[in-house]
Design a protein around this motif. Structure first.
Motif, PDB file in Angstrom:
ATOM      1  N   LEU A  53       0.823  -1.214   0.000  1.00 40.17           N
ATOM      2  CA  LEU A  53       0.000   0.000   0.000  1.00 40.17           C
ATOM      3  C   LEU A  53       0.856   1.262   0.000  1.00 40.17           C
ATOM      4  N   LEU A  54       1.936   1.231   0.774  1.00 42.99           N
ATOM      5  CA  LEU A  54       2.830   2.386   0.761  1.00 42.99           C
ATOM      6  C   LEU A  54       3.461   2.585  -0.615  1.00 42.99           C
ATOM      7  N   PHE A  55       3.794   1.476  -1.287  1.00 48.28           N
ATOM      8  CA  PHE A  55       4.343   1.567  -2.630  1.00 48.28           C
ATOM      9  C   PHE A  55       3.304   2.165  -3.587  1.00 48.28           C
ATOM     10  N   ALA A  56       2.061   1.699  -3.467  1.00 43.52           N
ATOM     11  CA  ALA A  56       0.992   2.222  -4.323  1.00 43.52           C
ATOM     12  C   ALA A  56       0.771   3.712  -4.059  1.00 43.52           C
ATOM     13  N   LEU A  57       0.839   4.143  -2.808  1.00 44.31           N
ATOM     14  CA  LEU A  57       0.696   5.552  -2.469  1.00 44.31           C
ATOM     15  C   LEU A  57       1.832   6.365  -3.102  1.00 44.31           C
ATOM     16  N   GLY A  58       3.042   5.848  -3.013  1.00 43.45           N
ATOM     17  CA  GLY A  58       4.183   6.525  -3.632  1.00 43.45           C
ATOM     18  C   GLY A  58       4.022   6.622  -5.141  1.00 43.45           C
ATOM     19  N   LEU A  59       3.541   5.543  -5.771  1.00 43.96           N
ATOM     20  CA  LEU A  59       3.323   5.549  -7.215  1.00 43.96           C
ATOM     21  C   LEU A  59       2.248   6.563  -7.594  1.00 43.96           C
TER      22      LEU A  59
END
Length: 134
Positions: free
Chosen positions: A53-59
């Protein structure tokens, strides 16, 4: 915004790669040389989901920043084009007005004055209301 999103994605990717490479057992985990013990398989799954989820937020932050930068660039380009077109239109309008003014001045200009003024001319001037300087 773009830089923050990119850094967040890189941090999540580094954490995921480090966790996968260093963990050989199912229950014990090591991340950045820090042991994490007493975790169940479900807890590790939840941790992985949070990292995802953190990766998706960063993306999302990264792509949003790119889109916003492109939109602002297009808006600036459009504003510059409009300002240039408006300037050109005003320049043409000013030239047209100057030509009209010059034409009006040339049609309403007084005829050339004679050097000698006779009695008949003086009588005409008195009747017409025009004054001549002598």
């Amino acid at each position: 915004m773009i830089l923050l999103g990119l850094l967040l994605m890189l941090a999540c990717a580094a954490l995921a790669v480090d966790a996968v490479v260093q963990n050989t057992s199912v229950v014990h985990a090591i991340a950045f040389n820090q042991p994490i013990s007493h975790l169940s398989l479900g807890a590790i799954f939840v941790a992985g989901a949070v990292v995802g989820l953190l990766f998706a937020l960063g993306l999302l932050m990264f792509t949003g920043g790119l889109g916003r930068a492109g939109r602002k660039r297009r808006e600036r380009r459009l504003a510059t084009r409009q300002a240039t077109a408006e300037t050109q239109a005003l320049r043409e309008h000013n030239e047209r007005l100057a030509a009209e003014l010059e034409q009006e001045r040339s049609t309403t200009a007084y005829p050339a004055e004679e050097t000698t003024v006779g009695e008949a001319d003086r009588a005409d001037d008195r009747l017409s209301g025009r004054h001549r300087l002598r």
